[in-house]
Design an enzyme around this catalytic site. Sequence first.
Site, PDB file in Angstrom:
ATOM      1  N   SER A 161     -39.509  18.223  -5.029  1.00 51.97           N
ATOM      2  CA  SER A 161     -38.776  19.723  -4.963  1.00 51.97           C
ATOM      3  C   SER A 161     -37.364  19.521  -5.479  1.00 51.97           C
ATOM      4  CB  SER A 161     -38.330  20.215  -3.438  1.00 51.97           C
ATOM      5  OG  SER A 161     -37.744  21.463  -3.572  1.00 51.97           O
TER       6      SER A 161
ATOM      7  N   SER B 276     -64.061  32.057   0.923  1.00 48.57           N
ATOM      8  CA  SER B 276     -63.741  33.048   2.037  1.00 48.57           C
ATOM      9  C   SER B 276     -62.044  33.364   2.096  1.00 48.57           C
ATOM     10  CB  SER B 276     -64.082  32.361   3.318  1.00 48.57           C
ATOM     11  OG  SER B 276     -63.206  30.941   3.643  1.00 48.57           O
TER      12      SER B 276
ATOM     13  N   GLY C 292     -56.369  30.542  -6.975  1.00 52.80           N
ATOM     14  CA  GLY C 292     -55.891  30.057  -5.649  1.00 52.80           C
ATOM     15  C   GLY C 292     -55.442  31.345  -4.647  1.00 52.80           C
ATOM     16  N   ALA C 293     -55.537  30.887  -3.435  1.00 58.23           N
ATOM     17  CA  ALA C 293     -55.310  32.028  -2.481  1.00 58.23           C
ATOM     18  C   ALA C 293     -54.776  31.606  -1.193  1.00 58.23           C
ATOM     19  CB  ALA C 293     -56.838  32.549  -2.134  1.00 58.23           C
ATOM     20  N   GLY C 294     -53.847  30.571  -1.787  1.00 62.34           N
ATOM     21  CA  GLY C 294     -52.949  30.085  -0.442  1.00 62.34           C
ATOM     22  C   GLY C 294     -51.674  31.016  -0.440  1.00 62.34           C
TER      23      GLY C 294
ATOM     24  N   THR D  51     -42.277  25.121   1.860  1.00 65.32           N
ATOM     25  CA  THR D  51     -43.225  25.393   0.975  1.00 65.32           C
ATOM     26  C   THR D  51     -44.598  24.687   1.304  1.00 65.32           C
ATOM     27  OG1 THR D  51     -43.469  24.517  -1.489  1.00 65.32           O
ATOM     28  CG2 THR D  51     -42.383  22.928   0.056  1.00 65.32           C
TER      29      THR D  51
ATOM     30  N   LYS E 284     -46.566  27.476   4.576  1.00 61.04           N
ATOM     31  CA  LYS E 284     -46.003  28.913   4.608  1.00 61.04           C
ATOM     32  C   LYS E 284     -46.799  29.790   5.564  1.00 61.04           C
ATOM     33  CE  LYS E 284     -44.417  28.764  -0.198  1.00 61.04           C
ATOM     34  NZ  LYS E 284     -44.436  29.287  -1.426  1.00 61.04           N
TER      35      LYS E 284
ATOM     36  N   ASN F  34     -60.817  30.999  -5.747  1.00 55.60           N
ATOM     37  CA  ASN F  34     -60.337  30.101  -4.953  1.00 55.60           C
ATOM     38  C   ASN F  34     -61.851  29.072  -4.754  1.00 55.60           C
ATOM     39  OD1 ASN F  34     -58.095  28.939  -3.658  1.00 55.60           O
ATOM     40  ND2 ASN F  34     -59.235  29.404  -1.805  1.00 55.60           N
TER      41      ASN F  34
END
Length: 276
Positions: free
Chosen positions: A18, A159, A131-133, A65, A69, A155
Amino acid sequence: MSTSIARYAVIGDPVQHSLSPLIFQLFAEQVGCILDYQAIAIKPWDLRYALGRFCEQGYQGLNVTAPLKEKAFSLMNGRSESAESAQAVNVVCFNADGTLYGDNTDGLGFINDLSKQQKCVVKQRSVLVLGAGGAARGIMKALFSLQPAQVVIANRSLSRAQQLAQVYQKESCPVSSVTWKDIATERYDVVIQATAAAIHGEALLLPTGILNPGACCYDLVYGKAHLPFRRWAEEQKVAACRDGLGMLVEQAAATFYLWCQKSVDTTAVIQKLANT
Ligand code: NDP
């Protein structure tokens, strides 16, 4: 009389990559304040206890991060509107009474950075989100405020993409979800890379020939981990490909304002980091 230095940290796993400690140091130098900001690795199953420990140790705030989250969201006593709409928290504030307040500045960071990119226009264009995080959730509301023609969420686990698309069904443009193998059934003008594949050292297998002429790419990932996506984008002859450094600095600036009520010059920090 000694004054205590305000303590902050970014937590995640992995987190040693980071740039947040350096960014907050540069912000603090700009406004002439002193703060202690560390990067601390926390496993998801340790998060609840870790938050209690940070509170006891007098921390004033945390950045959160990947992959924490969404879990952090569930552990807050109060949440901002942006955290509620993202169902994810990237900022924790410790209240004086020991309660936790969660916010989400990713959307603001994304939109503030994108607004400076003249070659990456979203309005009336077809957008593919990979992505779907937590990060994808964080930018979604901001993305819709830019009035895309349609948004397709792809993703690895369908689901999760379906759940995310469901949240935004009432937006003014069509929102759909696809599996990775069905990405190639359409063509797109903007591709937003919001997966954590690269930070896990995993390859993101993207098809070719899915972009319209003049398309642009925006990767939330920065540094060396951004390079495989950039390579793919350049092979597709995109008009522009932006990495996640600008968004990182912009979301940090929004967090810094929340914690310290001070505005900073983000362009100077982005330039400094890009040159190091
Ligand atoms: P999460 O752990 O919440 O979500 C990870 C996402 O990546 C999921 O959609 C997951 O799919 C997907 N994924 C992981 N590995 C692979 C793979 N090998 N192939 C395809 N998909 C994969 O992480 P976040 O959403 O919080 O973070 C995502 C990325 O965005 C991180 O790299 C983070 O550093 C970056 N980021 C950058 C910011 C910036 O300011 N520039 C701000 C926020 C995040 P599945 O659901 O199937 O597991």
